[in-house]
Design a protein around this motif. Structure first.
Motif, mmCIF file in Angstrom:
data_model
loop_
_atom_site.group_PDB
_atom_site.id
_atom_site.type_symbol
_atom_site.label_atom_id
_atom_site.label_comp_id
_atom_site.label_asym_id
_atom_site.label_seq_id
_atom_site.Cartn_x
_atom_site.Cartn_y
_atom_site.Cartn_z
ATOM 1 N N VAL A 3 109.077 82.615 -10.320
ATOM 2 C CA VAL A 3 110.484 82.429 -9.953
ATOM 3 C C VAL A 3 111.072 81.396 -10.907
ATOM 4 O O VAL A 3 110.516 80.311 -11.082
ATOM 5 N N ASP A 52 106.262 86.259 -7.922
ATOM 6 C CA ASP A 52 105.664 85.293 -8.847
ATOM 7 C C ASP A 52 106.692 84.899 -9.908
ATOM 8 O O ASP A 52 107.693 85.588 -10.098
ATOM 9 N N LYS A 104 109.174 82.666 3.485
ATOM 10 C CA LYS A 104 109.808 82.011 2.338
ATOM 11 C C LYS A 104 108.706 81.781 1.322
ATOM 12 O O LYS A 104 107.727 81.085 1.593
ATOM 13 N N VAL A 105 108.856 82.369 0.139
ATOM 14 C CA VAL A 105 107.799 82.301 -0.861
ATOM 15 C C VAL A 105 108.104 81.331 -1.999
ATOM 16 O O VAL A 105 107.210 81.012 -2.783
ATOM 17 N N ASN A 106 109.366 80.865 -2.090
ATOM 18 C CA ASN A 106 109.708 79.937 -3.163
ATOM 19 C C ASN A 106 111.073 79.337 -2.870
ATOM 20 O O ASN A 106 111.863 79.925 -2.135
ATOM 21 N N GLN A 107 111.330 78.188 -3.465
ATOM 22 C CA GLN A 107 112.681 77.641 -3.473
ATOM 23 C C GLN A 107 112.876 76.904 -4.783
ATOM 24 O O GLN A 107 111.950 76.299 -5.313
ATOM 25 N N GLN A 108 114.074 77.016 -5.305
ATOM 26 C CA GLN A 108 114.432 76.372 -6.558
ATOM 27 C C GLN A 108 115.596 75.429 -6.293
ATOM 28 O O GLN A 108 116.582 75.818 -5.655
ATOM 29 N N GLN A 110 103.092 85.482 -0.756
ATOM 30 C CA GLN A 110 103.088 84.679 -1.984
ATOM 31 C C GLN A 110 102.619 85.497 -3.184
ATOM 32 O O GLN A 110 103.089 85.283 -4.305
ATOM 33 N N MET A 127 112.589 86.701 -10.784
ATOM 34 C CA MET A 127 111.227 86.634 -10.267
ATOM 35 C C MET A 127 110.463 87.891 -10.649
ATOM 36 O O MET A 127 111.056 88.962 -10.800
ATOM 37 N N GLU A 166 116.555 79.751 -1.810
ATOM 38 C CA GLU A 166 115.291 80.109 -1.169
ATOM 39 C C GLU A 166 115.030 81.595 -1.372
ATOM 40 O O GLU A 166 115.932 82.412 -1.196
#
Length: 193
Positions: free
Chosen positions: A63, A61, A155-159, A57, A94, A148
């Motif tokens: 994203v 940063d 998996k650090v983020n999803q939009q 994580q 990102m 993702e």
């Protein structure tokens, strides 16, 4: 003679330890460099791709998803949004300044019905602050989508975003692929002519 044997016994392991690196992807700073990404946890291995979730994580940063990239690789606030017309490219950026150089970052694109559409993978180049991805939506039907972001096995983020009818939007302006953005009206509505 006993001192020579003792010295040899101590010297050989020291040489082996100095020449071997437990993780192929470990930088001199001790940071692990994920050499590849996977969408499945690699639990309990010594692989450099098995990242601690908190560490992962911290590598990725800010994203952001939007309609157009700025020259520095970010998406300006007025270009951010989650509604896109069919055929309009989707940009995802990102901040990767805290990710070790040569780390692999992957974006997995999913469409309606949780159907996987595409995977894109890029390498974090030394000194690079931002990483951006672009996905063409030419043949995508209207519906709900997500992107993702993965580094290593985390998996650090999803939009979430939508493909909507051209000209319709619930959260901002949707531009057709050939339409340029216009300046928003001044506060209080348009000026009288």
């Amino acid at each position: 003679m006993k001192a020579t044997r003792l010295l040899a016994l101590l010297w050989v392991p020291a040489l082996l330890a100095a020449g071997c690196n437990r993780y192929e992807g470990t930088e001199p700073s001790g940071k692990v460099t994920p050499a590849q990404t996977t969408e499945h946890e690699i639990a309990g291995t010594g692989s450099p791709n098995d990242l601690n979730p908190v560490q992962a994580q911290m590598m990725i940063d800010d994203v952001t998803i939007g309609h157009q990239l700025a020259p520095d690789g970010t998406i300006a606030a007025r270009q951010q949004g989650d509604d896109f017309a069919p055929g309009q490219p989707v940009y995802l950026t990102m901040k990767v300044a805290d990710a070790p150089a040569r780390s692999q970052v992957k974006v997995a694109w999913y469409g309606p019905g949780d159907k996987k559409i595409d995977d894109q993978q890029k390498t974090v180049e030394p000194g690079k602050r931002y990483l951006s991805f672009e996905e063409k939506t030419g043949s995508w039907p209207q519906g709900n989508y997500r992107a993702e972001v993965w580094i290593g096995d985390e998996k650090v983020n999803q939009q979430h975003f939508n493909i909507v009818e051209s000209g319709r939007s619930t959260s901002g302006t949707v531009h057709s692929p050939t339409q340029k953005s216009a300046a928003p009206p001044p506060p209080g509505g348009p000026l009288p002519s």
